[in-house]
Scaffold this motif. Structure first.
Motif, PDB file in Angstrom:
ATOM      1  N   PHE A 469       0.995  -1.249   0.121  1.00  0.00           N
ATOM      2  CA  PHE A 469      -0.060   0.029  -0.019  1.00  0.00           C
ATOM      3  C   PHE A 469       0.728   1.186  -0.008  1.00  0.00           C
ATOM      4  O   PHE A 469       0.644   2.364  -0.735  1.00  0.00           O
ATOM      5  CB  PHE A 469      -0.915   0.051   1.255  1.00  0.00           C
ATOM      6  N   GLU A 470       1.862   1.412   0.817  1.00  0.00           N
ATOM      7  CA  GLU A 470       2.973   2.432   0.748  1.00  0.00           C
ATOM      8  C   GLU A 470       3.545   2.728  -0.516  1.00  0.00           C
ATOM      9  O   GLU A 470       3.299   4.003  -1.042  1.00  0.00           O
ATOM     10  CB  GLU A 470       3.764   2.186   1.746  1.00  0.00           C
ATOM     11  N   GLU A 474       2.048   6.182  -2.897  1.00  0.00           N
ATOM     12  CA  GLU A 474       3.327   7.018  -3.241  1.00  0.00           C
ATOM     13  C   GLU A 474       3.286   7.193  -4.743  1.00  0.00           C
ATOM     14  O   GLU A 474       3.377   8.412  -5.249  1.00  0.00           O
ATOM     15  CB  GLU A 474       4.732   6.403  -2.692  1.00  0.00           C
ATOM     16  N   GLN A 475       3.194   6.111  -5.697  1.00  0.00           N
ATOM     17  CA  GLN A 475       3.170   6.366  -6.796  1.00  0.00           C
ATOM     18  C   GLN A 475       1.806   7.072  -7.153  1.00  0.00           C
ATOM     19  O   GLN A 475       1.896   7.997  -8.188  1.00  0.00           O
ATOM     20  CB  GLN A 475       3.193   5.015  -7.595  1.00  0.00           C
ATOM     21  N   TYR A 476       0.697   6.802  -6.694  1.00  0.00           N
ATOM     22  CA  TYR A 476      -0.635   7.548  -7.244  1.00  0.00           C
ATOM     23  C   TYR A 476      -0.600   8.957  -6.683  1.00  0.00           C
ATOM     24  O   TYR A 476      -1.221   9.830  -7.124  1.00  0.00           O
ATOM     25  CB  TYR A 476      -1.935   6.672  -6.744  1.00  0.00           C
ATOM     26  N   PRO A 530       8.533  -2.865  -4.768  1.00  0.00           N
ATOM     27  CA  PRO A 530      10.063  -2.794  -5.187  1.00  0.00           C
ATOM     28  C   PRO A 530      10.320  -4.430  -5.539  1.00  0.00           C
ATOM     29  O   PRO A 530       9.994  -5.078  -4.770  1.00  0.00           O
ATOM     30  CB  PRO A 530      10.881  -2.595  -4.173  1.00  0.00           C
ATOM     31  N   HIS A 531      10.806  -4.425  -6.721  1.00  0.00           N
ATOM     32  CA  HIS A 531      11.195  -5.937  -7.162  1.00  0.00           C
ATOM     33  C   HIS A 531      12.872  -6.224  -7.040  1.00  0.00           C
ATOM     34  O   HIS A 531      13.621  -5.084  -7.353  1.00  0.00           O
ATOM     35  CB  HIS A 531      10.763  -6.173  -8.316  1.00  0.00           C
ATOM     36  N   GLY A 562      -6.847   1.755   3.103  1.00  0.00           N
ATOM     37  CA  GLY A 562      -6.452   0.430   2.947  1.00  0.00           C
ATOM     38  C   GLY A 562      -5.222   0.402   3.867  1.00  0.00           C
ATOM     39  O   GLY A 562      -4.937  -0.596   4.605  1.00  0.00           O
ATOM     40  N   LEU A 563      -4.299   1.538   3.693  1.00  0.00           N
ATOM     41  CA  LEU A 563      -2.965   1.346   4.601  1.00  0.00           C
ATOM     42  C   LEU A 563      -3.405   1.478   6.103  1.00  0.00           C
ATOM     43  O   LEU A 563      -2.993   0.847   6.984  1.00  0.00           O
ATOM     44  CB  LEU A 563      -2.155   2.547   4.253  1.00  0.00           C
ATOM     45  N   SER A 564      -4.353   2.394   6.183  1.00  0.00           N
ATOM     46  CA  SER A 564      -4.678   2.368   7.666  1.00  0.00           C
ATOM     47  C   SER A 564      -5.332   1.193   8.315  1.00  0.00           C
ATOM     48  O   SER A 564      -5.070   0.679   9.458  1.00  0.00           O
ATOM     49  CB  SER A 564      -5.750   3.296   7.991  1.00  0.00           C
ATOM     50  N   PHE A 565      -6.147   0.369   7.357  1.00  0.00           N
ATOM     51  CA  PHE A 565      -6.610  -0.830   7.613  1.00  0.00           C
ATOM     52  C   PHE A 565      -5.665  -1.865   8.003  1.00  0.00           C
ATOM     53  O   PHE A 565      -5.605  -2.650   9.029  1.00  0.00           O
ATOM     54  CB  PHE A 565      -7.606  -1.164   6.808  1.00  0.00           C
ATOM     55  N   SER A 566      -4.848  -1.909   7.218  1.00  0.00           N
ATOM     56  CA  SER A 566      -3.640  -2.964   7.341  1.00  0.00           C
ATOM     57  C   SER A 566      -2.863  -2.717   8.677  1.00  0.00           C
ATOM     58  O   SER A 566      -2.461  -3.545   9.275  1.00  0.00           O
ATOM     59  CB  SER A 566      -2.513  -2.715   5.953  1.00  0.00           C
ATOM     60  N   ASN A 567      -2.846  -1.255   8.997  1.00  0.00           N
ATOM     61  CA  ASN A 567      -1.818  -1.139  10.103  1.00  0.00           C
ATOM     62  C   ASN A 567      -2.464  -1.282  11.444  1.00  0.00           C
ATOM     63  O   ASN A 567      -1.789  -1.823  12.494  1.00  0.00           O
ATOM     64  CB  ASN A 567      -1.575   0.210   9.897  1.00  0.00           C
TER      65      ASN A 567
END
Length: 1343
Positions: A469-470, A474-476, A530-531, A562-567
């Motif tokens: 999500f991070e 950042e990209q969007y 990141p790959h 979504g990031l907040s939910f994951s955290n």
């Protein structure tokens, strides 16, 4: 024209004649139905049916027909099935034909009004004809409805009676006649016909929009009466008809007030009517588009005082269910009237609050889904919905746990219905995660289920890794800045409100934008991760284009949510770990399910937390074990064998000792159950030369271990296959775990285990050798023999060099040597010989340059010069080898004894079978066995075996008659070494190894243990190293099991380890002591001490409540035989408290528990103890009652003494008035004192003190109190003796004359003391002389 029919109160009321009302249709002549014979009765019914069908529909209002129909309905229960059917069909068919004719009345009226050619007389005649026809229709309609309804009531009453009779006579096997009366279809037809009659235009018959009040009252009364019949409501036709009747009467004919009262009465009284009444109310609203009945019910429920619902718990629950059912059927109507019910959130009835919470959930899910309407109405609906959501969030903190749990369940339902917006998603998740720490188990369970549901229906994608999500966010954000460079970023104005982003069509981004189908394993958030390629990280800067600026903003807001939910989910992991240790099985089961769901969605730290469930396989709760086992199978045992092998390898390599033990246990259980078998086959792609092949699970693991089928690989082959040494060790560990339950798994790979486990890979992974030794221990008996024939010498040489060599690191060697020595004792035919060789080689490696006798001398003298020639590491290894060999020798002796006993038992079993075959032909062997059994030779063989075993165990440390053996010499040296505290403090590693070896030798030999116990407890208390103290604490547990009598005097010292300054030592002490207590090794002694301490507490407290508390604590203990005897011995400590009923009840509970486990001897003692308790209880209660009466009487007599000696008369008498009477009074007082001193004193009990106390009598210049009390009726009860600190009360049953003389003597003594006191005040008498004077009358208390 016939008289009009008026609905009577009852059926028989039609027989009552009313002379004042001649216009009323009544019964004139009843027919004796019961006196008719069956043929006559059948002809009578046929005649009535013929008249009803042959004549006009109005013939029923004719007096003769009416009387005959009435007679048949009155005696309907006695009619035959055929007669019942004919009568019912006639009445029902006539009414069904009558209903369509009502419309013809309106047509005839219209035709009459259109005909203008008739003259005035003809018009009046036509109107009269129509009026008469309407009256006949109305009469017939009422009569048919009346008789049909009563038939239903009569038949239902008889049916219920028949059902009750069937329950009583259950053994009757009579079959039902073929022509029996099938009532249920007829009931449904009749009720539907009555419901249809209410739905026609009855205003044509009754002349107004509302029918006759009597008619509606009659119909509704009996409809609600039928609603009380649970069996009737099971008939769908009858139930639907009743619902139509109630809905039509209440809505169409405005019978709302009475209907609502009856509905609420039924709801409060019966729980089975709730759903059906909700159907009736909802059906009326949908059919007539009129919700007045529902609104009236809601208003009445809202008006009810909330306190009434607290009193009526059943009614409140039914009302709540009704509201929930109504909200499910009429969500929009209820949403507009919910304000009437909201005040009940402040009531005390949690059942009503639960129902209102469920109502709000139904309304949120169903009442606001329409998109039509004006903008203003939409805003009102949104505000209403938002208010409901806020109420639900607020109710999560309700005072009742049931309400909190219900709110969380409602949120889960809303989540499943996709009714929670993304903006509210994280707030709900935060509330749910907070409720995980709720004090109530049901709330925690609901919170766990809510989080599971939120993960399952989350709108953010199938993978919720925070890093994904991070990166995507950042990209969007960069893309958003590129699309709108001039728009300043504003979290509140620039982005779409989170509350407007929801699951379904209202959302600006569909599911594909969040990652597509949830079945896919990749999501949009993974595309920007990141790959790693060629050791460098590459970031994918190309992101999918989602549209214009607004859509991008919506997506950014969704990604942030979504990031907040994951955290939020990852933050709950510590709490979930704590919940897995909960005492509630529901907490553990649901926590495991939530962690499985978190792992599925790749929540951070979920994998590590899920591994902590493995130790739960040792739980005694079957449900918890099954939950862990199912989770293990679901997560780690996949259908793909390669994935299964990888999962098991990762578990084996990354787990600690506790997890490995749990993994071994669960794998063994799965192998035993057949979950892991040779039938689990699939393909395994060999990366070197093999194509796809089919292997069993063990072969796949062996391949990962580095072994191809029948082909040994070299180190280079390992590297080419990509298999590491750690993977090899992990694979072999898994195979060893499975081999514990099925040793044949390792049968075909013995050579490979030796080559790889002890080959070059062992240098890369030192633990590989230890694992290979463990694999050798798990071999079956056939495999051991096979190994000895093929590679026996090589294996023994490898194991011996592993123990005596120095190829392994110091931290690995001890674990490897432990397994190597154990493997030698298992697979070697004569392990004692190779063990002696190991000890000698280890000794030589230590003492090559030093004499042993010189070393012992230096050890005793405390000199450290010996370490100049002896290395501490080598000495530590030597001590470890000696102690571990001794321990394995003890285990080996016990195994040999078991083998001998097993062989003997097998032989005896075969002999017994032979005896059964040859019972009639006794052989010489059988005769010898009989003689041996008579001489006791069989028992002597067992005794001889025990003696040999004891001698063999004794010789391990101290040797035989020839003196000490090799281990014995080391034992004396070890004891002296460990006593050299200066040396031990200088070398802590040597102290750890030495004390561990000392404890092992103490476990083997009792004499050696007894001689070194003082040393062991000294070290465990004073050793500076917490490792040494922990090891010694653990060893104390083993010693307590091995030699409980030796350790019993040291029990307090063992418990002292609970106060150690080290946390690890205290933890080990708790584990050891709890293990001993739970296995009844220390329970008796500790329980006996606890019982004694609690009994002694009775003598130290005086409050009755404290007595009750102490006795309750005693009743909660798990008594044993010794502790029960200690309770009996401590009887003197608590005999004075047995007068209290609560205390006595607690002692009775103790006795009842003790009788369950007591042996016959103890049981007789307990019965005697019970009789003793009951005897003292009765005596103490009687004594307390007597003392209360005595005190009350004493106070009464003392108050009378104030009037016997007035102050003025006493002062005017002077000193000269001391006469002979005073001397006689003094004499009487002295006699009284002497009599009182002869009486045996007893303890006097008060309500506030357990000890014997007496209140001193205080007198002053204004009052006189007499301590001599005459207890009336003392001769009728047993004599009670009591003593006080300052006086003796002597009770006498003398005459009133003696009593008056004694009172006079007491008063005169008081006068003497007062005179003396005045002389002291005027300095005519010294205080010493005054005290001597007052001593003559000791019955008076001192001022």
């Amino acid at each position: 024209m016939a008289p009009s029919f008026i609905f009577p109160q009852t059926l028989t009321s039609l027989e009552e004649e009313d002379d004042s009302d001649c216009t009323r249709l009544t019964v004139q002549n009843t027919f004796p139905i019961s006196s008719l014979r069956p043929p006559e009765l059948e002809e009578f019914v046929k005649g009535v049916s013929f008249d009803l069908s042959d004549k006009e529909l109005f013939c029923v209002e004719e007096q003769e027909v009416f009387d005959r129909v009435y007679s048949l309905v009155k005696g309907f229960a006695s009619l035959s099935p055929g007669c019942k059917f004919n009568l019912v069909e006639s009445l029902r068919s006539n009414l069904s034909v009558l209903l369509p004719n009502v419309d013809s009345l309106s047509r005839s009226r219209r035709s009459l009004s259109r005909d203008d050619e008739h003259d005035e007389s003809d018009e009046r005649g036509g109107e009269q004809l129509v009026a008469d026809r309407v009256a006949s229709h109305r009469n017939a309609f009422k009569i048919y409805s009346f008789f049909l309804m009563h038939i239903v009531l009569i038949e239902e009453s008889s049916s219920s009676s028949a059902n009750n009779a069937t329950k009583v006579v259950a053994s009757s096997r009579k079959k039902q006649p073929v022509n029996s009366w099938n009532w249920e279809p007829q009931r449904g037809r009749i009720m539907n016909l009555i419901a249809n009659s209410l739905e026609i235009n009855l205003s044509l018959l009754f002349g107004s929009s509302d029918p006759d009040e009597n008619y509606l009252s009659f119909i509704m009364k009996h409809a609600f009466l039928m609603f009380e019949n649970a069996l009737l409501l099971k008939d769908s036709d009858a139930k639907d008809a009743l619902c139509r009747i109630i809905g039509t009467c209440a809505t169409k004919y405005h019978y709302i007030a009475q209907s609502c009262a009856s509905i609420l009465h039924l709801i409060h009284k019966y729980d089975f009517v709730v759903t059906h009444l909700a159907d009736a109310v909802a059906g009326a609203e949908k059919k007539y588009a009129d919700g007045s009945m529902a609104i009236s019910l809601i208003r009445e429920i809202g008006r009810t005082d909330p306190k009434d619902y607290v009193k009526d718990t059943v009614g409140s629950e039914n009302i709540g269910r009704f509201l929930v059912e109504l909200s499910d059927r009429l969500p929009k109507l209820l949403s507009t009237n919910i304000g009437l019910l909201v005040p009940h959130f402040g009531g005390e009835s949690y059942k009503i609050r639960n129902a209102l919470v469920a109502v709000l959930g139904k309304l949120i899910a169903k009442a606001f889904n329409d998109v039509e309407g004006e903008v203003s109405s939409k805003s009102i609906r949104l505000r209403t919905k938002q208010a409901m959501l806020e109420i639900l969030l607020e109710r999560c903190r309700d005072v009742s746990a049931y309400t909190r749990s219900r709110v969380l369940q409602v949120w889960a339902e809303l989540c499943e219905e996709h009714s929670i917006s993304i903006g509210l998603w994280n707030e709900v998740a935060t509330v749910a995660s907070g409720r995980l720490e709720d004090k109530s188990a049901i709330v925690r369970k609901s919170a766990l289920n809510l989080l599971i549901m939120m993960l399952q229906h989350n709108p953010f994608g199938p993978q919720l890794r925070a890093a994904s999500f991070e990166a995507t966010l950042e990209q969007y954000k960069k893309k958003l800045n590129e699309l709108a460079p001039k728009c300043p970023p504003n979290s509140s104005d620039g982005l779409v409100s989170d509350n407007n982003v929801s699951f379904g069509d209202d959302s600006g981004v569909d599911d594909e934008e969040f990652g597509g189908d949830s079945k896919n394993q990749d999501s949009l958030t993974d595309s920007c991760l990141p790959h790693e390629a060629n050791g460098t990280l590459e970031v994918d800067n190309s992101v999918p284009d989602v549209g214009n600026v607004e859509q991008t903003r919506t997506l950014v807001a969704s990604l942030e949510a979504g990031l907040s939910f994951s955290n939020c989910m990852s933050a709950t992991m510590p709490t979930l770990v704590q919940l897995m240790a909960s005492s509630s099985s529901s907490d553990v089961e649901n926590t495991i399910l939530l962690l499985m769901r978190c792992r599925q969605f790749q929540i951070d730290e979920s994998e590590a937390c899920l591994r902590k469930m493995l130790p739960l396989v040792f739980s005694q709760d079957k449900s918890i074990y099954e939950a862990v086992e199912n989770a293990f199978i679901t997560i780690y045992l996949r259908k793909n064998p390669v994935e299964t092998a990888k999962n098991l390898l990762n578990l084996a390599m990354d787990s600690n000792i506790g997890d490995l033990a749990a993994l071994e246990f669960i794998l063994g259980a799965l192998v035993s159950k057949g979950e892991i078998t040779a039938s689990m086959v699939s393909f395994f792609l060999d990366k070197t030369t093999y194509e796809q092949s089919t292997f069993t699970l063990s072969e796949r693991l062996l391949m990962v271990f580095g072994i191809s089928n029948g082909f040994s690989l070299t180190v280079e082959d390992f590297s080419s296959c990509g298999t590491t040494a750690q993977q090899s060790r992990g694979a072999l560990s898994v195979l060893c775990m499975a081999a514990k339950s099925s040793p044949t798994i390792l049968s075909s790979h013995l050579q490979d285990i030796v080559d790889i486990g002890f080959g070059r890979w062992a240098k890369v992974e030192p633990l590989l050798s230890r694992t290979a030794c463990l694999a050798l221990q798990r071999l079956s008996e056939e495999d051991k023999k096979k190994l000895l024939l093929t590679n026996g010498n090589r294996v023994f040489g490898i194991l011996e060099s592993l123990v005596s060599g120095f190829s392994l690191p110091e931290n690995i060697w001890y674990a490897a040597a432990d397994r190597a020595i154990a493997a030698l004792y298992i697979i070697h035919p004569t392990p004692e010989t190779i063990a002696a060789s190991l000890v000698n080689r280890s000794l030589q490696s230590v003492f090559d340059s030093c004499d042993v006798s010189e070393l012992q001398t230096n050890t005793v003298s405390g000199s450290s010069n010996m370490l100049t020639t002896v290395q501490v590491a080598k000495l530590s290894r030597y001590l470890f080898v000696v102690s571990h060999v001794a321990m394995n020798q003890l285990v080996y002796i016990e195994s040999c004894i078991r083998k001998i006993q097993k062989s003997k038992a097998k032989k005896e079993k075969m002999v017994a079978e032979d005896k059964n075959l040859d019972v009639n032909t006794p052989s010489d062997a059988q005769k010898d066995d009989g003689i041996n059994s008579e001489l006791g030779l069989a028992a002597s063989e067992d005794a001889m075996l025990d003696i040999l075993a004891e001698r063999a165990e004794k010789e391990i440390v101290f040797g035989g008659s020839s003196g000490k053996n090799l281990i014995g010499h080391c034992a004396s040296f070890l004891s002296k070494l460990c006593r050299n505290f200066n040396l031990m403090q200088k070398y802590p590693e040597l102290q750890a190894s030495g004390m561990l070896a000392l404890c092992r030798l103490m476990i083997i030999d009792a004499e050696f243990c007894e001689s070194n116990l003082q040393l062991l407890f000294t070290v465990v208390e004073n050793a500076p190293s917490e490792t040494v103290r922990s090891n010694c604490t653990i060893a104390l547990g083993d010693l307590a099991v091995r030699f409980p009598n030796l350790l019993e005097p040291w029990t307090e010292n063992m418990y002292a380890r609970l106060r150690d300054q080290s946390v690890s030592v205290r933890k080990n002490a708790v584990l050891v002591l709890s293990h001993l207590i739970l296995n009844d090794m220390m329970k008796d002694k500790q329980m006996e001490s606890l019982v004694e301490k609690l009994c002694n507490r009775f003598t130290g407290v005086s409050d009755i409540r404290q007595w009750e508390y102490i006795s309750y604590c005693l009743s909660q203990l798990a008594f044993t035989e010794k502790s029960m005897r200690k309770l009996m011995e401590s009887f003197k400590a608590y005999e004075h408290v047995l007068s209290e009923d609560v205390v006595m009840e607690n002692f009775r509970n103790i006795i009842n528990k003790a009788k369950k486990f007591a042996k016959p001897e103890l049981k007789s003692s307990i019965e005697e103890f019970e009789e003793k308790l009951n005897k003292f209880h009765n005596e103490k209660k009687e004594q307390v009652l007597t003392e209360k009466n005595a005190q009350a009487h004493q106070q009464k007599v003392g108050s009378l003494g104030n009037f016997m000696a007035p102050k003025k008369d006493v002062e005017e008498s002077g000193e000269s008035e001391i006469t002979e009477d005073e001397e006689e009074a003094d004499k009487s007082v002295d006699d009284t004192r002497s009599l009182g001193s002869k009486s045996k004193p007893t303890k006097s009990r008060t309500r506030s003190d357990a000890s014997s106390e007496v209140t001193e009598l205080e007198i002053d210049d204004d009052e006189v109190q007499s301590p001599l009390v005459n207890l009336r009726g003392a001769s009728k009860s047993r004599m009670k003796k009591s003593s006080t600190r300052s006086q003796n009360v002597y009770a006498d049953t003398s005459t009133r004359r003696n009593t008056r003389s004694k009172r006079r003597g007491v008063c005169e003594c008081v006068l003497r003391n007062r005179r003396a006191l005045r002389r002291v005040r005027t300095e005519e008498m010294t205080p010493t002389e005054w005290s001597r004077e007052t001593a003559k009358s000791p019955v008076i208390g001192r001022k």
